[in-house]
Motif scaffolding. Sequence first.
Motif, PDB file in Angstrom:
ATOM      1  N   GLU A 127       8.031  12.355   3.227  1.00  0.00           N
ATOM      2  CA  GLU A 127       8.004  12.580   4.627  1.00  0.00           C
ATOM      3  C   GLU A 127       6.750   9.994   5.412  1.00  0.00           C
ATOM      4  OE1 GLU A 127       7.999  14.340   6.854  1.00  0.00           O
ATOM      5  OE2 GLU A 127       7.983  15.741   5.155  1.00  0.00           O
ATOM      6  N   PHE A 128       7.057   9.976   6.388  1.00  0.00           N
ATOM      7  CA  PHE A 128       6.867   9.086   6.965  1.00  0.00           C
ATOM      8  C   PHE A 128       5.685   8.872   7.209  1.00  0.00           C
ATOM      9  CE2 PHE A 128       6.208   6.023  10.381  1.00  0.00           C
ATOM     10  CZ  PHE A 128       6.820   4.767   9.547  1.00  0.00           C
ATOM     11  N   ASP A 129       4.681   8.332   6.205  1.00  0.00           N
ATOM     12  CA  ASP A 129       3.593   7.883   6.191  1.00  0.00           C
ATOM     13  C   ASP A 129       2.819   6.200   6.581  1.00  0.00           C
ATOM     14  OD1 ASP A 129       1.526   8.922   5.407  1.00  0.00           O
ATOM     15  OD2 ASP A 129       0.763   7.410   3.322  1.00  0.00           O
ATOM     16  N   ARG A 188       6.197  -3.851   6.135  1.00  0.00           N
ATOM     17  CA  ARG A 188       6.573  -2.377   5.457  1.00  0.00           C
ATOM     18  C   ARG A 188       6.206  -0.802   5.950  1.00  0.00           C
ATOM     19  NH1 ARG A 188       3.534  -4.561   0.386  1.00  0.00           N
ATOM     20  NH2 ARG A 188       2.862  -1.973  -0.003  1.00  0.00           N
ATOM     21  N   LEU A 189       7.183  -0.344   4.893  1.00  0.00           N
ATOM     22  CA  LEU A 189       7.035   1.306   5.761  1.00  0.00           C
ATOM     23  C   LEU A 189       7.036   2.213   4.596  1.00  0.00           C
ATOM     24  CD1 LEU A 189      10.571   0.837   7.283  1.00  0.00           C
ATOM     25  CD2 LEU A 189       8.495   0.847   8.611  1.00  0.00           C
ATOM     26  N   ALA A 190       6.284   3.497   4.791  1.00  0.00           N
ATOM     27  CA  ALA A 190       5.268   4.035   3.273  1.00  0.00           C
ATOM     28  C   ALA A 190       6.003   5.599   3.384  1.00  0.00           C
ATOM     29  CB  ALA A 190       4.022   3.864   3.894  1.00  0.00           C
ATOM     30  N   PHE A 191       6.319   6.261   2.382  1.00  0.00           N
ATOM     31  CA  PHE A 191       6.767   7.556   2.597  1.00  0.00           C
ATOM     32  C   PHE A 191       6.136   8.040   1.852  1.00  0.00           C
ATOM     33  CE2 PHE A 191       9.985   4.742   4.630  1.00  0.00           C
ATOM     34  CZ  PHE A 191      10.509   5.689   5.532  1.00  0.00           C
ATOM     35  N   THR A 192       5.437   9.600   1.134  1.00  0.00           N
ATOM     36  CA  THR A 192       4.488  10.444   0.551  1.00  0.00           C
ATOM     37  C   THR A 192       5.809  11.251   0.567  1.00  0.00           C
ATOM     38  OG1 THR A 192       3.601  10.623   1.718  1.00  0.00           O
ATOM     39  CG2 THR A 192       2.709   8.954   0.880  1.00  0.00           C
ATOM     40  N   ASP A 193       5.823  11.386  -1.400  1.00  0.00           N
ATOM     41  CA  ASP A 193       5.766  13.134  -1.760  1.00  0.00           C
ATOM     42  C   ASP A 193       4.790  13.719  -1.780  1.00  0.00           C
ATOM     43  OD1 ASP A 193       6.939  15.389  -2.952  1.00  0.00           O
ATOM     44  OD2 ASP A 193       8.703  13.540  -3.466  1.00  0.00           O
ATOM     45  N   GLY A 194       3.751  14.339  -1.439  1.00  0.00           N
ATOM     46  CA  GLY A 194       3.232  15.162  -2.424  1.00  0.00           C
ATOM     47  C   GLY A 194       3.105  15.793  -3.497  1.00  0.00           C
ATOM     48  N   THR A 203       6.381   5.844  -2.147  1.00  0.00           N
ATOM     49  CA  THR A 203       7.329   5.120  -2.354  1.00  0.00           C
ATOM     50  C   THR A 203       6.708   3.789  -0.444  1.00  0.00           C
ATOM     51  OG1 THR A 203       8.148   6.215  -3.188  1.00  0.00           O
ATOM     52  CG2 THR A 203       9.478   4.226  -2.238  1.00  0.00           C
ATOM     53  N   VAL A 204       6.899   3.238  -1.101  1.00  0.00           N
ATOM     54  CA  VAL A 204       6.875   1.221   0.122  1.00  0.00           C
ATOM     55  C   VAL A 204       8.247   0.644   0.453  1.00  0.00           C
ATOM     56  CG1 VAL A 204       5.428  -0.291   1.078  1.00  0.00           C
ATOM     57  CG2 VAL A 204       4.054   1.751   0.233  1.00  0.00           C
ATOM     58  N   LEU A 205       8.764   0.762   1.054  1.00  0.00           N
ATOM     59  CA  LEU A 205       9.991  -0.347   1.489  1.00  0.00           C
ATOM     60  C   LEU A 205       9.781  -1.519   2.152  1.00  0.00           C
ATOM     61  CD1 LEU A 205      12.276   1.901   3.407  1.00  0.00           C
ATOM     62  CD2 LEU A 205      11.846   1.706   0.484  1.00  0.00           C
ATOM     63  N   CYS A 206       9.138  -2.935   1.623  1.00  0.00           N
ATOM     64  CA  CYS A 206       8.871  -4.294   1.331  1.00  0.00           C
ATOM     65  C   CYS A 206       9.582  -4.415   2.485  1.00  0.00           C
ATOM     66  CB  CYS A 206       7.822  -4.986   0.494  1.00  0.00           C
ATOM     67  SG  CYS A 206       6.999  -3.122  -0.032  1.00  0.00           S
ATOM     68  N   TYR A 207       9.864  -5.510   3.070  1.00  0.00           N
ATOM     69  CA  TYR A 207      10.160  -6.625   3.700  1.00  0.00           C
ATOM     70  C   TYR A 207      10.021  -7.903   3.948  1.00  0.00           C
ATOM     71  CZ  TYR A 207      13.329  -2.581   5.266  1.00  0.00           C
ATOM     72  OH  TYR A 207      14.056  -1.275   5.407  1.00  0.00           O
ATOM     73  N   GLU A 208      10.917  -9.380   4.091  1.00  0.00           N
ATOM     74  CA  GLU A 208       9.896  -9.744   4.044  1.00  0.00           C
ATOM     75  C   GLU A 208      10.738 -11.309   5.003  1.00  0.00           C
ATOM     76  OE1 GLU A 208       6.419 -12.818   5.407  1.00  0.00           O
ATOM     77  OE2 GLU A 208       6.043 -10.659   4.009  1.00  0.00           O
ATOM     78  N   THR A 209      10.709 -12.075   5.132  1.00  0.00           N
ATOM     79  CA  THR A 209      11.555 -13.111   6.309  1.00  0.00           C
ATOM     80  C   THR A 209      11.361 -14.478   5.854  1.00  0.00           C
ATOM     81  OG1 THR A 209      10.218 -13.757   8.102  1.00  0.00           O
ATOM     82  CG2 THR A 209      12.747 -12.012   8.612  1.00  0.00           C
ATOM     83  N   VAL A 210      11.915 -15.093   5.258  1.00  0.00           N
ATOM     84  CA  VAL A 210      11.851 -16.787   4.893  1.00  0.00           C
ATOM     85  C   VAL A 210      12.004 -17.490   6.005  1.00  0.00           C
ATOM     86  CG1 VAL A 210      12.320 -18.420   2.707  1.00  0.00           C
ATOM     87  CG2 VAL A 210      12.681 -15.802   2.428  1.00  0.00           C
TER      88      VAL A 210
END
Length: 689
Positions: free
Chosen positions: A90-92, A102-108, A114-121
């Motif tokens: 589920e989206f957290d 940072r987009l977080a998703f959890t499976d209780g 799980t966190v999807l991470c993005y960063e521009t340079v």
Amino acid sequence: MTPYPRWTLRTEHTGYTVRLSPDGPWAELDAWGPHGAEHGPSALDWSHRTHFITPADAAPAEYLPYGIRPFTGAELIAAGPDGERGSWWEFDGAQETGTGLRLAFTDGLLGLRTVLCYETVPGTDIVLRWTEFTASRELRLERLDSAAVTVPVTAGARLTYLTGQWSQEFQRTQLHLTRGTFTMGSIQGVPGHAYAPWLAVQDTTGEDAPAYGVALEWSGNWHITAEAEPGGAVRVRAGRVPHEGAVRLAPGERLTTPRLACAFSADGLDGLSRVWHRYERRLSGERLHRPRKVLYNSWEATGFGVEAAGQLELARAAAGIGAELFVVDDGWFTGRADDTGGLGDWHPDPAAFPDGFDRFVADVRALGLDFGLWVEPEAVSPGSRLHTEHPDWVYRVDGRPARLVRHQLLLDLGRTDVQDFVIATLDRLLDTYAIDYLKWDMNRPPTERGRPSAGPADLDAEHVAGYLRVLDHLRAAHPGVTVEGCAGGGGRVEHATIARTDVVWPSDNTAPLDRLAIQHGFLHAHAPHVMSSWVTDAPGVFDPRPRSLAFRFVNAMCGVLGIGADLRAWTPAQRAEAAGWIARYKEVRDVVHLGEARLLGTPADPTCGVQYDADGRTVVAALSTGRLDGAPLVPGRPARLRLRALDPAARYRDTASGTTYSGAHLLHYGLPFAWSADHDADLVVLTRE
């Protein structure tokens, strides 16, 4: 206002837009392209009608676990203690920063966050992506990719990638993928010679079609997989490949995947190459502005026959033609008469240096040369003192024979005590002797990769962490030392290494036309300022056609110039010619290393080259690869190289000949070259008037 959250990450010229899917608990790519491309219906939108697959299987998802995406490929396969595989999350929440997301998703039920991470340079068109996992109970991660990206195509995709083998690395290879799966990677403990961890994707409409690229920042086992999916899209997944087939995640433990650099250029593959070049200049940081000195390496002249008098003779010859750095390669240490011994016992051989190694180094430096040394700190010879004292430090499997590769074994660099030994060894050498340059080689992939009685381990990741720890120590403790990365040639060239070294060695093959093809592919993915290239006497391995000394120099000057030939065998005329080329290189290396590079043609063309632009100067390295035109015996005309990105209204003066061209002429007709058997390469410097 859109009913689903949407975020846009902006780079210098591009935007990367992600949204939460209306069809499920996942993030999907909405737009990726030039600024403003996100305004309008998404080119990645799909019909939302699926037959025999789920909506998640058809979506341009950024990252999904097996469970939600069961059929068309998941980035995450996780299992709990009961062995059940799959995750439903589920989206957290989302967290935005000035340059990242940072987009977080959890499976209780499974106990996984799980966190999807993005960063521009900043200053680039790069978006970095990676994933973080945190477990609340013991889990087994059977697949743990870094990211996935989706590219819209109309009639299939053109994949461009870099293939090869030892002595033939970085061959630019293309494949049209209309349906199905393409995958490449390495399980050799390094990126390997067969494939580089780099991929470009274009529509099949043409070479100049907008180009999307990915590159994995990982020094160990890896894969990149492209899947042409129903509905006109190619989805690329990339990540590390655990040696053990899975990674155990303990309760409370966090695991971070390698970073995947994602790049876009509207100017095709050539434009994409400059995106990567700019990123690698950023990775070099302040070291970028340190001049890459012209080196001489003694390996091809002496091999293992290293002794002070012969090395000093070569050093005097190298100084005489203008070299700035002298590097002693393999063979300088005790027990190293050939490749069967000595590795691990990193002490100068007193028989080879009877007056002491410090005196030898001082004699080299008295010639006005910096001094460099070759090491292979991950390897050990079975008969060495190190192996006798620490046989448990090598990778091995109990009850199985130890296989020798190149007569050597591989140290388990994942062990802290082995890392400490390597750091202490390098510190001792660098603190004892006036060493300015260190060439780190690695010639032996792991085979029997085990660590008996250690329990579950992630050996590939631990070796990479140990390797990077040593490099980070070198950068911090010896900031003035130039570090070269090498692995039997180009076996370990990726962004984690490039960020911690000053140059890398693309290949052990220095033959002129072979090397031209290697460098052409290399420059698609990597910057000139990290490309070490030598002038040698080596004959062709794959293309044996002879080429002039000028060709060898111009080719090597496309990156960081070095010389590896036996100068003692060169005639006075050859040495004088070499001195002239080295002097010219020193005048333009700042343009080559810091300027914008453009590939002009390919090695398959009769004439090809590289154009470099910076601060009102244009440097063109031009090379003749094909047959001559028959002039003057039969009618012929000069070969031409069309230049790019010049001002049509400006005038450009050739500093050597004095000829002046309009920008329009150079763009339309190109620079003329009258090739002959004795004139098969040239370096032209144009100054904007």
